[in-house]
Design an enzyme around this catalytic site. Structure first.
Site, PDB file in Angstrom:
ATOM      1  N   CYS B 120      -8.173   4.810  -5.377  1.00  0.00           N
ATOM      2  CA  CYS B 120      -7.566   3.486  -5.489  1.00  0.00           C
ATOM      3  C   CYS B 120      -8.656   2.501  -5.112  1.00  0.00           C
ATOM      4  O   CYS B 120      -8.960   2.331  -3.940  1.00  0.00           O
ATOM      5  CB  CYS B 120      -6.359   3.342  -4.559  1.00  0.00           C
ATOM      6  SG  CYS B 120      -5.666   1.669  -4.613  1.00  0.00           S
ATOM      7  N   CYS B 123      -7.177  -0.686  -3.022  1.00  0.00           N
ATOM      8  CA  CYS B 123      -6.680  -0.577  -1.643  1.00  0.00           C
ATOM      9  C   CYS B 123      -6.562   0.893  -1.270  1.00  0.00           C
ATOM     10  O   CYS B 123      -7.550   1.542  -0.975  1.00  0.00           O
ATOM     11  CB  CYS B 123      -5.366  -1.339  -1.463  1.00  0.00           C
ATOM     12  SG  CYS B 123      -4.172  -1.099  -2.785  1.00  0.00           S
ATOM     13  N   SER B 124      -5.366   1.440  -1.282  1.00  0.00           N
ATOM     14  CA  SER B 124      -5.204   2.803  -0.789  1.00  0.00           C
ATOM     15  C   SER B 124      -3.969   3.459  -1.388  1.00  0.00           C
ATOM     16  O   SER B 124      -3.348   4.295  -0.756  1.00  0.00           O
ATOM     17  CB  SER B 124      -5.054   2.768   0.727  1.00  0.00           C
ATOM     18  OG  SER B 124      -3.940   1.962   1.056  1.00  0.00           O
ATOM     19  N   CYS B 125      -3.604   3.056  -2.602  1.00  0.00           N
ATOM     20  CA  CYS B 125      -2.405   3.619  -3.221  1.00  0.00           C
ATOM     21  C   CYS B 125      -2.570   5.131  -3.358  1.00  0.00           C
ATOM     22  O   CYS B 125      -3.628   5.612  -3.745  1.00  0.00           O
ATOM     23  CB  CYS B 125      -2.170   2.966  -4.582  1.00  0.00           C
ATOM     24  SG  CYS B 125      -1.946   1.184  -4.411  1.00  0.00           S
TER      25      CYS B 125
END
Lengths: 110, 217
Positions: B120, B123-125
Site C-alpha cells: 500500500c 498508507c497501510s491498507c
C-alpha cells in the site's frame, strides 16, 4: 530525485527513493490498540463519526515533517483528535486541558 | 538473508525512515497523553463505552494470519472453492465464517509463471481480518516506496529469489480494495489434510514477500 513534490503528496511514496526494508517488527502496545479501537468504533455504522477517507485526509494533511516524526498510531491519534474537533464532538481547549490535567496528576510518569 | 550486508553501500539520506517505536514501559509520549485525553472525553460524553473499547481490542487480538491460512488451505484442497475465491474474495472468505469488513477483497494467485506482491504505497491498507494487524515494515517508507519500482530487489531482501521467467506483479491496495496472495502449494504436501496445510502457510507468503518451502521431512 524520482519523487517530485509537485506531483506527489508526501504520503504517496510509491517509486520514491528509500533505503533497504528494515524487517524489525514490534508487538503493538496497548495504547496503540486502543487508538485502533477508537477509530473502528468511531467509524462504526451506528456512529459514522469518522469515515476512512476522512482519517486518510487528516493523516495526509499532517505535513511532511510531522508525518515523518510520528509513528503510525501517533499519526492516527493526531488525526482522530483533529477530526473530533472539526466535527464539534470535542473541543480543542477541552483536549488540551485534559492533557494538562493528566500530566499534573502524574499519570504516565514512571 | 543478506539484508544488512548491503547496508553500508546505501546513502543514508533517509533519516526519517525509522519511525520511533512507541514507549511501552517508559514515560508516556505526547501521543499517549493525547490518546488518554481523547478517550476519557469520549467516554465521559457517552459517545463510547469502556466495555466497547475492551471488546474491540479483544476482537482485534483474535485476528491472526491463521484466518488467511485457513482460506488458502481450503483453496488448495477444493478447486471449486479456489475458483470462487479468485472470483469474489469477500464472498468466499465469508463462506468460511470469517467476518470481513465491507471492502473489496481481491485474491491473486501465484503460479509457475506469475508471482504476486502486495503493497500500500499510500498508507497501510491490508486485509486485517485475514492477516491481523500489518507488520511495521509494511507501513514504512522503504517497502512502500520500493515495492513498486524494484520489487525483485525488495523480494531479495526478504530472501526471495524469483526466476527471470516468472513475472512479478505488484498490487497497490487502497482503503476500499485489499489484496491477499494465494501462495503456491509446496511440493511434498500431497497427502496433507487442510489443517496440516494451514500450519505451513505464513503471513508473509500471503503478502507475497516469501514463497513457501516444502515441509522438512
Amino acid at each position: 530525485m524520482m519523487s517530485d513534490p509537485h506531483f506527489h503528496s508526501h504520503h504517496d511514496m510509491g517509486g520514491g527513493p528509500a533505503g533497504p526494508v528494515e524487517r524489525g517488527e514490534h508487538d503493538y502496545a496497548f495504547w496503540e490498540k486502543r487508538v485502533d479501537a477508537l477509530m473502528v468504533l468511531l467509524s462504526s455504522p451506528q456512529r459514522q463519526l469518522i469515515r476512512v477517507d476522512e482519517l486518510r485526509r487528516a493523516i495526509e494533511s499532517l505535513g511532511p515533517d510531522v508525518y515523518d516524526r510520528l509513528s503510525y498510531y501517533e499519526r492516527w491519534i493526531a488525526a482522530i483528535s483533529r477530526l473530533m474537533v472539526e466535527k464539534g464532538v470535542l473541543g480543542g481547549a477541552e483536549i488540551d486541558a485534559r492533557i494538562a490535567d493528566l500530566r499534573r496528576r502524574g499519570v504516565g510518569k514512571t | 538473508m543478506a539484508t544488512h550486508e548491503t547496508h553500508g553501500q546505501h546513502d543514508h539520506n533517509h533519516a526519517h525512515d525509522h519511525a520511533p517505536l512507541p514507549d511501552r514501559d517508559g514515560a508516556w509520549s505526547d501521543a499517549q497523553y493525547l490518546e488518554a485525553a481523547v478517550r476519557e472525553l469520549l467516554l465521559e460524553k457517552g459517545i463510547l463505552t469502556a466495555d466497547e473499547i475492551r471488546r474491540q481490542i479483544e476482537a482485534m487480538d483474535r485476528r491472526s494470519p491463521e484466518q488467511g491460512a485457513r482460506v488458502v488451505a481450503r483453496a488448495w484442497v477444493d478447486p471449486g472453492y479456489r475458483q470462487r475465491l479468485l472470483q469474489d474474495g469477500t464472498a468466499a472468505v465469508r463462506e468460511l465464517g470469517i467476518e470481513i469488513e465491507p471492502v473489496h477483497l481481491i485474491v491473486v494467485e501465484n503460479t509457475e509463471r506469475e508471482h504476486n506482491l502486495v503493497v500500500c504505497t499510500l498508507c497501510s491498507c491490508y486485509p486485517r481480518n485475514l492477516l491481523g494487524l500489518p507488520p511495521d515494515w509494511y507501513k514504512a517508507r522503504a517497502y512502500r516506496s520500493r515495492a513498486v519500482s524494484e520489487p525483485r530487489t525488495v523480494l531479495a531482501e526478504f530472501g526471495t529469489a524469483i526466476p527471470d521467467h516468472v513475472a512479478v506483479r505488484v498490487h497497490d491496495s487502497t482503503a476500499d480494495m485489499r489484496y491477499m496472495v494465494l501462495p503456491r502449494r509446496p511440493s511434498g504436501t500431497e497427502g496433507m489434510g487442510e489443517a496440516e496445510l494451514a500450519a505451513l502457510i505464513s503471513r508473509d507468503s500471503m503478502i507475497g514477500v516469501v514463497t513457501l518451502a516444502p515441509p522438512k521431512p
